[in-house]
Design a protein around this motif. Structure first.
Motif, PDB file in Angstrom:
ATOM      1  N   ALA A  93       0.952  -1.161  -0.027  1.00 37.01           N
ATOM      2  CA  ALA A  93      -0.030   0.009  -0.003  1.00 37.01           C
ATOM      3  C   ALA A  93       0.932   1.223  -0.237  1.00 37.01           C
ATOM      4  CB  ALA A  93      -0.892  -0.195   1.089  1.00 37.01           C
ATOM      5  N   ASP A  94       1.622   1.141   0.880  1.00 41.22           N
ATOM      6  CA  ASP A  94       3.022   2.174   0.768  1.00 41.22           C
ATOM      7  C   ASP A  94       3.653   2.608  -0.552  1.00 41.22           C
ATOM      8  OD1 ASP A  94       3.857   4.269   2.363  1.00 41.22           O
ATOM      9  OD2 ASP A  94       5.596   3.083   3.270  1.00 41.22           O
ATOM     10  N   MET A  95       3.934   1.543  -1.088  1.00 38.57           N
ATOM     11  CA  MET A  95       4.540   1.560  -2.618  1.00 38.57           C
ATOM     12  C   MET A  95       3.445   2.431  -3.619  1.00 38.57           C
ATOM     13  SD  MET A  95       7.764   0.429  -2.939  1.00 38.57           S
ATOM     14  CE  MET A  95       7.791  -0.272  -4.627  1.00 38.57           C
ATOM     15  N   ARG A  96       2.110   1.877  -3.382  1.00 39.46           N
ATOM     16  CA  ARG A  96       1.124   2.316  -4.197  1.00 39.46           C
ATOM     17  C   ARG A  96       0.714   3.991  -3.962  1.00 39.46           C
ATOM     18  NH1 ARG A  96      -3.036  -1.927  -4.633  1.00 39.46           N
ATOM     19  NH2 ARG A  96      -3.422  -0.969  -2.572  1.00 39.46           N
ATOM     20  N   SER A  97       0.871   4.193  -2.769  1.00 36.64           N
ATOM     21  CA  SER A  97       0.742   5.632  -2.417  1.00 36.64           C
ATOM     22  C   SER A  97       1.940   6.310  -2.802  1.00 36.64           C
ATOM     23  CB  SER A  97       0.834   5.627  -0.519  1.00 36.64           C
ATOM     24  OG  SER A  97       1.416   6.698  -0.254  1.00 36.64           O
TER      25      SER A  97
ATOM     26  N   LYS B 243       2.266 -12.441 -11.238  1.00 38.49           N
ATOM     27  CA  LYS B 243       1.225 -11.570 -12.183  1.00 38.49           C
ATOM     28  C   LYS B 243      -0.047 -11.549 -11.723  1.00 38.49           C
ATOM     29  CE  LYS B 243       0.244 -10.088 -16.148  1.00 38.49           C
ATOM     30  NZ  LYS B 243       0.791  -8.999 -16.685  1.00 38.49           N
ATOM     31  N   GLU B 244      -0.374 -12.594 -10.825  1.00 37.46           N
ATOM     32  CA  GLU B 244      -1.753 -12.441 -10.073  1.00 37.46           C
ATOM     33  C   GLU B 244      -1.743 -11.674  -9.065  1.00 37.46           C
ATOM     34  OE1 GLU B 244      -2.365 -17.408 -10.720  1.00 37.46           O
ATOM     35  OE2 GLU B 244      -2.178 -16.569  -8.955  1.00 37.46           O
ATOM     36  N   PHE B 245      -0.637 -11.637  -8.292  1.00 40.15           N
ATOM     37  CA  PHE B 245      -0.567 -10.584  -7.069  1.00 40.15           C
ATOM     38  C   PHE B 245      -0.680  -9.033  -7.852  1.00 40.15           C
ATOM     39  CE2 PHE B 245       1.807  -7.793  -4.397  1.00 40.15           C
ATOM     40  CZ  PHE B 245       1.060  -8.425  -2.901  1.00 40.15           C
TER      41      PHE B 245
ATOM     42  N   ASN C 238      -3.600  -6.372  -6.999  1.00 34.91           N
ATOM     43  CA  ASN C 238      -3.392  -5.237  -6.234  1.00 34.91           C
ATOM     44  C   ASN C 238      -3.395  -3.963  -6.952  1.00 34.91           C
ATOM     45  OD1 ASN C 238      -2.644  -5.780  -3.146  1.00 34.91           O
ATOM     46  ND2 ASN C 238      -1.741  -7.348  -4.416  1.00 34.91           N
ATOM     47  N   LYS C 239      -3.709  -4.213  -8.307  1.00 34.48           N
ATOM     48  CA  LYS C 239      -3.927  -3.020  -9.404  1.00 34.48           C
ATOM     49  C   LYS C 239      -2.462  -2.543  -9.562  1.00 34.48           C
ATOM     50  CE  LYS C 239      -8.799  -2.040  -8.507  1.00 34.48           C
ATOM     51  NZ  LYS C 239      -9.084  -3.320  -7.872  1.00 34.48           N
TER      52      LYS C 239
ATOM     53  N   LYS D 265       3.052  -0.309 -16.507  1.00 38.18           N
ATOM     54  CA  LYS D 265       4.443  -0.815 -16.917  1.00 38.18           C
ATOM     55  C   LYS D 265       5.548  -0.265 -15.948  1.00 38.18           C
ATOM     56  CE  LYS D 265       5.765   2.319 -20.771  1.00 38.18           C
ATOM     57  NZ  LYS D 265       5.562   3.558 -19.987  1.00 38.18           N
ATOM     58  N   GLN D 266       5.213   0.538 -14.982  1.00 40.52           N
ATOM     59  CA  GLN D 266       6.071   1.133 -14.084  1.00 40.52           C
ATOM     60  C   GLN D 266       6.358  -0.101 -13.018  1.00 40.52           C
ATOM     61  OE1 GLN D 266       2.998   2.024 -14.310  1.00 40.52           O
ATOM     62  NE2 GLN D 266       2.049   3.101 -13.112  1.00 40.52           N
ATOM     63  N   TRP D 267       5.495  -0.768 -12.808  1.00 43.43           N
ATOM     64  CA  TRP D 267       5.490  -1.815 -11.950  1.00 43.43           C
ATOM     65  C   TRP D 267       6.322  -3.123 -12.383  1.00 43.43           C
ATOM     66  CZ3 TRP D 267       3.989  -0.330  -6.986  1.00 43.43           C
ATOM     67  CH2 TRP D 267       3.099   0.731  -7.042  1.00 43.43           C
ATOM     68  N   VAL D 268       7.475  -3.410 -11.474  1.00 42.85           N
ATOM     69  CA  VAL D 268       7.986  -4.524 -11.735  1.00 42.85           C
ATOM     70  C   VAL D 268       8.183  -5.564 -10.729  1.00 42.85           C
ATOM     71  CG1 VAL D 268      10.418  -5.270 -12.678  1.00 42.85           C
ATOM     72  CG2 VAL D 268       9.327  -3.326 -13.322  1.00 42.85           C
ATOM     73  N   PHE D 269       7.678  -6.957 -10.899  1.00 41.76           N
ATOM     74  CA  PHE D 269       8.063  -8.022  -9.989  1.00 41.76           C
ATOM     75  C   PHE D 269       9.108  -8.766 -10.341  1.00 41.76           C
ATOM     76  CE2 PHE D 269       4.026  -7.187  -7.220  1.00 41.76           C
ATOM     77  CZ  PHE D 269       3.285  -6.241  -8.158  1.00 41.76           C
TER      78      PHE D 269
END
Lengths: 195, 256
Positions: free
Chosen positions: A75-79, A110-112, A116-117, A121-125
């Motif tokens: 949540a913090d990362m999303r914030s 990927k599911e995660f 977690n929306k 493309k800024q999100w990399v797991f």
């Protein structure tokens, strides 16, 4: 035969840290891009950390089955992401590194990301071997330990790296004010030359 | 199986450690035992002489070339230059080496650093018994070493040979383990404040299975204070190796 197998193993075991020559000239002293480890993304793509070079990185170590601190870290990362102005956003990658590679397959990551929306493309797991993960944690000064088949103790640290892969900021703890982190990211991103 | 045995026999510098279960001083929440599989461990810590060979072969680990992210500036500080430790003893343990240097040394020769549980398992032994932790004399010996200065200048093998045939687990230097960064002790945080529950996911409290085991507490606390690029004059390493090398590597390959 025995010798052959052992010889083969020696080759397999010899990581590219065992080059006799010092190759990487463009990578600075304190850059995480000195790490030779290979990682797999949520899209099943194999990368090296240095493939991320060029963006400001905001990194955190989590595991997807975590029920306690990780949802708050996520949540913090999303914030943090939400607070970034548009021009900074295009220069930033938010990277979530799994400390539980066994469970966190690319498919699971990927599911995660969908749950977690975090699909932009800024999100990399990322996931790698246990050994590479331990090494990466060591670089970030993140401590972790498997405490049961499904749970880990781990430090809650969000790290910011500049385009060279040098650590410029760390935020420690949960529910801390992320204002300073956001400020640092924006400031670091403003130094990125647009191609 | 025959291969595992031949690996053990070929490497005279390593001792074969029969695995087992033990309750470590720290690290398991319910104070249950942890399992350690059979493995091999170096009988001696890596010496100056051996490390010199390593940096000669792999220049990137020399003191002036090593990157800052892998070792802070005190890396090998007592060496007089990249390829000499001057008057220091060939057979003294190499120290002022970072975790990265230690880890890569072991990996470049087909070994690895021992895990903390493995190291502690071997370190429970005195000369005669595999687990001497309840012996007063054994603990006194360890604690008295903590007060002795400059034991790192001694040569490897100068302390006692334990039950497994391994030397110097106590009395010479501290040693790196592969998972040193798995410790959560009160006050270990880099900001040196009390354990803040919010800093850690899951339980971060001390679970001393034996509070009397002060000697072990010192080791864990020391590890908890380390970072991977730190180096100190009393910290070196030795390597370990799986006995079932072939099997585990095949498994890894198959799982890819």
């Amino acid at each position: 035969m025995k010798t052959l197998i052992l010889g083969l193993l020696a080759v397999l075991l010899t990581t590219n840290q065992c080059y006799s020559q010092n190759s990487s000239t463009k990578i600075t002293e304190l850059s995480i891009y000195n790490l030779p480890s290979k990682w797999t993304t949520q899209n099943g793509k194999d990368i090296e950390l240095k493939d991320l070079k060029g963006d400001v990185l905001v990194m955190v170590m989590i595991y997807t089955s975590c029920k306690a601190a990780c949802p708050r870290l996520v949540a913090d990362m999303r914030s943090i992401e939400e607070q970034l102005p548009q021009d900074a956003k295009s220069k930033v990658k938010l990277v979530l590194v799994s400390i539980d590679p066994e469970t966190d397959t690319p498919k699971r990551l990927k599911e995660f990301s969908v749950e977690n929306k975090m699909e932009g493309k800024q999100w990399v797991f990322l996931r790698s071997s246990e050994k590479n993960t331990r090494e990466f944690a060591a670089v970030l000064a993140v401590n972790y330990k498997k405490i049961s088949p499904i749970d880990f103790s781990h430090s809650n640290i969000i790290s910011v790296f500049n385009v060279e892969g040098e650590l410029v900021h760390q935020q420690e703890g949960l529910d801390v004010n992320n204002e300073e982190t956001v400020k640092k990211i924006v400031e670091t991103a403003s130094k990125v030359k647009t191609p | 199986m025959s291969i595992a045995v031949s690996v053990a026999q070929n490497d005279k510098e390593m001792a074969y450690i029969k695995g087992g279960a033990f309750a470590p001083f720290y690290g398991n929440i319910d104070k249950s035992k942890v399992k350690v599989s059979d493995f091999l461990i170096d009988k001696y810590s890596i010496t100056n002489e051996q490390f010199l060979e390593f940096v000669k072969t792999y220049p990137k680990y020399r003191k002036t070339i090593m990157k800052g992210i892998f070792a802070e500036k005190n890396y090998l500080y007592y060496w007089i230059n990249d390829t000499s430790y001057g008057e220091y003893n060939d057979k003294s343990p190499v120290t002022n080496v970072s975790w990265f240097a230690a880890k890569n040394y072991c990996e470049c020769i087909g070994k690895r650093l021992p895990q903390m549980d493995e190291w502690e398992y071997v370190a429970m032994a005195d000369e005669k018994t595999p687990d001497a932790r309840q012996k007063i004399e054994f603990n006194k010996y360890i604690l008295s070493w903590y007060e002795k200065p400059k034991s790192y200048l001694n040569t490897v093998g100068s302390t006692f040979k334990n039950y497994y045939g391994v030397y110097d687990m106590h009395g010479l230097i501290w040693e790196w383990t592969s998972d040193f960064n798995s410790i959560f002790l009160s006050g270990e945080s880099r900001k040196d404040k009390d354990t803040d529950k919010l800093l850690f996911c899951g339980s971060g409290s001390v679970n001393a299975s034996d509070l009397m085991d002060y000697a072990a507490f010192m080791r864990y606390a020391f590890r908890g204070s380390l970072k991977a690029n730190y180096t100190t004059r009393n910290l070196g390493f030795r390597c370990a190796k799986d006995t079932v090398l072939i099997k585990s590597e095949n498994n890894k390959l198959n799982s890819k």
